[in-house]
Design an enzyme around this catalytic site. Structure first.
Site, short mmCIF file in Angstrom:
data_model
loop_
_atom_site.label_atom_id
_atom_site.label_comp_id
_atom_site.label_asym_id
_atom_site.label_seq_id
_atom_site.Cartn_x
_atom_site.Cartn_y
_atom_site.Cartn_z
N ASP A 147 42.50 41.77 37.55
CA ASP A 147 43.10 40.48 37.16
C ASP A 147 42.04 39.66 36.43
O ASP A 147 41.16 39.08 37.07
CB ASP A 147 43.62 39.73 38.38
CG ASP A 147 44.28 38.40 38.00
OD1 ASP A 147 44.15 37.96 36.83
OD2 ASP A 147 44.93 37.80 38.88
N HIS A 160 42.09 22.67 44.38
CA HIS A 160 43.43 22.88 43.81
C HIS A 160 44.49 23.12 44.88
O HIS A 160 45.69 23.11 44.60
CB HIS A 160 43.42 24.08 42.85
CG HIS A 160 42.51 23.91 41.68
ND1 HIS A 160 42.62 22.85 40.81
CD2 HIS A 160 41.46 24.65 41.24
CE1 HIS A 160 41.67 22.96 39.87
NE2 HIS A 160 40.95 24.04 40.12
N TYR A 199 31.03 29.56 37.57
CA TYR A 199 31.24 31.01 37.40
C TYR A 199 30.17 31.70 36.57
O TYR A 199 30.19 32.91 36.42
CB TYR A 199 32.65 31.25 36.83
CG TYR A 199 33.68 30.53 37.68
CD1 TYR A 199 34.00 31.04 38.94
CD2 TYR A 199 34.23 29.32 37.29
CE1 TYR A 199 34.88 30.36 39.77
CE2 TYR A 199 35.12 28.64 38.12
CZ TYR A 199 35.44 29.16 39.36
OH TYR A 199 36.29 28.50 40.18
N1 Q9C Z 1 41.28 30.04 31.12
C1 Q9C Z 1 38.20 26.45 40.36
O1 Q9C Z 1 37.32 26.26 39.55
N2 Q9C Z 1 42.30 29.91 35.51
N3 Q9C Z 1 39.35 27.00 40.02
C2 Q9C Z 1 42.39 29.09 34.37
C3 Q9C Z 1 42.07 29.20 31.91
C4 Q9C Z 1 42.27 29.28 36.79
C5 Q9C Z 1 39.62 27.37 38.68
C6 Q9C Z 1 42.58 29.90 33.13
C7 Q9C Z 1 40.99 28.56 37.08
C8 Q9C Z 1 40.88 28.12 38.49
C9 Q9C Z 1 37.98 26.07 41.76
ZN ZN Z 2 36.79 24.53 38.52
#
Ligand code: Q9C
Ligand code: ZN
Length: 717
Positions: free
Chosen positions: A20, A135, A305
């Protein structure tokens, strides 16, 4: 008291079990990389290390529905295909058999951190957790988040510790809509979030992430959204957001606790955020938050990340929590046009709810937002050439000589005090150094020739001590210092000249009260003289700025946040000299706040010179005057409040959380009677500085010829 670091290795035990591309960035290595870097930097060892516990189901129930908790409990027994199917019911979520355990440890870590800080076992701290939380909603996982760690921690702080006002600062690059929903009608929790928004074209694609979502019912004004409409936001933009939006509102709110949804996907290199802020910026953001809530700051990891960027940023936050001086910020300190538009839109949306935003802001001069591609900076990708380039760009900025020499070590002592005989009996906090030494007679005598006033006995002795202290600061033996002198003006002039001739490239002087700029000081751009005294705001030259005394303008904080700090960060001094001269008019908490905040732009190198009070009688009179302000003074030294960088906990806890570090929002005179004229002038000054990079058509709207018009002093000369 210390900085708590809460962690548990088992939080690395959940991971993505299938392909994924959206979820694969949320990996166990995020925690191990950050922790390893903390260990390498010797930072973990300096913290109070706490092993995370699992939150109880009752604690999860502070935010989540029983059905949702049961559902999650059930995931422990599911096979991969079932987990995959369930994950698909949520947006950007994956479940693992260990997810429930990890998510309960993540909540438990946040709760332990809050408990440690609110019981006094720690002063502040960081919880390194996954999965993240902001979230997550009452009955829904979302965006890698399972339980809302920070929201549960806030409810816990209210229920178990009786707190009435909690500030949540969400500097993750995504909108923490989960936290917003949980507290949207609740005035006891102020939620601030900045986030990549791009006019609604970025995940989670919600209208309620925009600046006009301010909360509901009783909670109106307690949700503060700052949407970034372009990628590439950097240090200047983040600092401007704090100085012009978050901090004014936060001071007025007067929180008892600050929770940080500390995501680092808002840092340079992150694939999600595509922003440019460097790790050092997070040290400065943390420092700024530490002037709130008596320094009770609890940071809880959210996103982030890019492993290298994440690890560096985590280290910067921990260093700042530990009280280390923050490294200088690289790059221009001029915010981008798009950032100013966003800042202006949230100030406008929130102005009905906050007195501190009711002065018209600098960006009011800007046109309404349009999605313009101009000014867009090249984006950077993780590990790619963009990230390298951004790093190289940072190191290409010539570091000051001092910083090259010391490579940002922690000075052995944070603060030293040199007092004249009259003040020598004062009781200082235990961690304040009392240097015995003085500069050599020869050196002192040479400098004393500069002014008649310095030949006099006590002034001469004080000068020797000031020079000694200054050398200690410039050599990195102490971070900051305070000294009394009967001849502040003359001593200040010596300190400027001495600083500039010994290693300091640039010296910022913040002279409060009746102190004139030495007439024959060179205007070579190495000294920025900021006098807080004048009746009118005036820029007498690019490096000589005068602003009215707080008492006459009101809004001491506005003056500091909107004017002094932007100037200071733009100037990038190696040393800040704060002089409290005759009729300075500052109360102790104001002086303390000024000194604490000025540590930021100067690598912690702040020397405060205080004009010695002349007689015992005068001193007692002055003390009597201030006595009316509850909690701002305690028995003992009247100097205490002036020690730069000194934190509440060094002096023992008070009943009311943050009355010492700032005067407090409930005091009606806090923002003072607002002099509209001053603010409109100061705003022009700021906007002209902020708009130097903007197009000429936009410049035209800043009304040249009226009020203050000159560019911000740039680095160097
Ligand atoms: N490219 C946190 O940072 N995907 N969650 C977005 C856009 C979900 C992020 C896709 C990102 C979740 C805690
Ligand atoms: Zn984030």
């Amino acid at each position: 008291m210390r900085t708590a670091l809460v962690y548990h290795e088992e939080m690395t035990a959940a991971r993505l079990l299938w392909e994924d591309p959206e979820c694969e960035i949320e990996r166990p290595e995020r925690l191990t990389a950050a922790l390893e870097r903390l260990q390498q930097g010797g930072l973990e060892q300096r913290c109070l290390q706490l092993a995370a516990r699992e939150a109880s189901e009752a604690e999860l129930g502070l935010v989540h529905s029983p059905e949702y908790v049961s559902l999650l409990r059930g995931t422990q027994a599911l096979g991969t295909e079932e987990l995959r199917a369930l994950s698909g019911q949520y947006d950007a979520v994956y479940f693992h058999p260990n997810t429930f355990h990890c998510a309960r440890l993540a909540v438990g870590a946040a709760l332990q951190l809050v408990d440690a800080v609110l019981t006094g076992a720690a002063h502040n701290g960081l919880a390194l957790v996954r999965p993240p939380g902001h979230h997550s909603q009452r009955a829904a996982a979302n965006g890698f988040c399972v339980f809302n760690n920070v929201a549960i921690a806030a409810k816990h702080a209210q229920q178990k510790h009786g707190l009435q006002r909690i500030l949540i600062v969400d500097w993750d690059v995504h909108h923490g809509q989960g936290i917003q929903y949980i507290f949207e009608d609740d005035p006891s929790v102020l939620y601030f979030s900045w986030h990549r928004y791009e006019h609604g074209c970025f995940w989670p694609y919600l209208q309620e992430s925009d600046a006009d979502a301010v909360g509901l019912g009783q909670g109106r004004g307690f949700t503060v959204n700052l949407p970034w409409n372009q990628v590439g936001m950097g240090n200047a933009d983040y600092m401007a957001a704090f100085l012009h939006v978050l901090l004014p509102v936060a001071f007025e709110f007067d929180p008892e606790l600050v929770l940080v949804s500390a995501g680092f996907d808002s840092a340079v290199g992150d694939p999600e955020g595509q922003m440019q802020a460097t790790p050092e910026c997070f040290a400065h953001l943390t420092q700024l938050l530490q002037v709130l809530a008596g320094g009770r700051v609890c940071a809880v990891l959210e996103g982030g990340y890019h492993l290298e960027s994440l690890s560096q940023s985590v280290c910067m936050v921990v260093k700042a929590l530990l009280g280390d001086p923050a490294p200088p910020l690289s790059g221009s300190m001029v915010p981008r046009h798009s950032a100013l538009e966003s800042i202006q839109s949230v100030r406008a949306a929130q102005a009905p709810h906050w007195t501190s935003l009711q002065q018209q802001g600098p960006a009011r001069l800007l046109n309404p937002s349009t999605c313009s591609p101009e000014g867009r900076r090249p984006s950077v990708s993780p590990g790619g050439p963009g990230f390298k380039a951004a790093e190289a760009q940072g190191s290409a900025v010539p570091r000051s000589l001092l910083d090259q020499l010391h490579l940002y070590p922690t000075p052995p002592a944070r603060t030293a005090a040199a007092l004249t005989a009259q003040d020598a009996a004062l009781v200082l906090p235990p961690d304040v150094l009392r240097p015995e030494g003085s500069a050599p007679q020869e050196e002192t005598r040479a400098w004393a020739r500069l002014h008649e006033a310095l030949a006099q006995d006590t002034a001469f002795i004080a000068l020797g001590k000031v020079l000694h202290l200054l050398n200690g600061i410039l050599d990195g033996q102490v971070s900051s210092g305070i000294a009394t002198t009967p001849a502040a003006a003359a001593t200040l002039e010596v300190a400027i000249r001495h600083g500039l001739s010994h290693r300091a490239q640039r010296v910022l002087c913040v002279a409060v009260g009746q102190l004139d700029r030495p007439p024959d000081l060179a205007s070579d751009g190495r000294n920025l003289w900021l006098n807080i005294r004048g009746k009118e705001a005036a820029a007498l030259s690019m490096f000589h700025v005068s602003v009215p005394l707080p008492g006459t303008t009101g809004g001491f904080l506005s003056c500091i946040l909107a004017l002094v700090l932007p100037l200071a960060y733009g100037f990038q001094p190696d040393l800040v000299l704060v002089a409290l001269g005759p009729a300075h008019g500052l109360q102790d908490p104001q002086a303390a706040l000024l000194a604490a905040l000025l540590r930021g732009p100067a690598g912690g190198r702040v020397l405060v010179l205080v004009e010695q009070r002349k007689t015992q009688r005068e001193r007692e009179h002055k003390r009597g005057v201030g006595e009316g302000e509850a909690g701002s003074r305690r028995a003992g030294s009247p100097m205490r409040g002036w020690i730069p960088g000194l934190r509440d906990h060094d002096l023992g806890r008070r009943q009311t959380p943050n009355r010492l570090s700032h005067p407090g929002a409930q005091h009606c005179d806090f923002w003072g009677p607002v002099s509209r004229r001053f603010f409109s002038r100061a705003d022009k000054f700021l906007s002209s500085a902020a708009l130097t990079e903007q197009s000429s058509s936009e410049k035209a709207t800043s009304q040249p010829g009226q009020g203050l018009e000159h560019p911000r002093p740039e680095r160097g000369a």
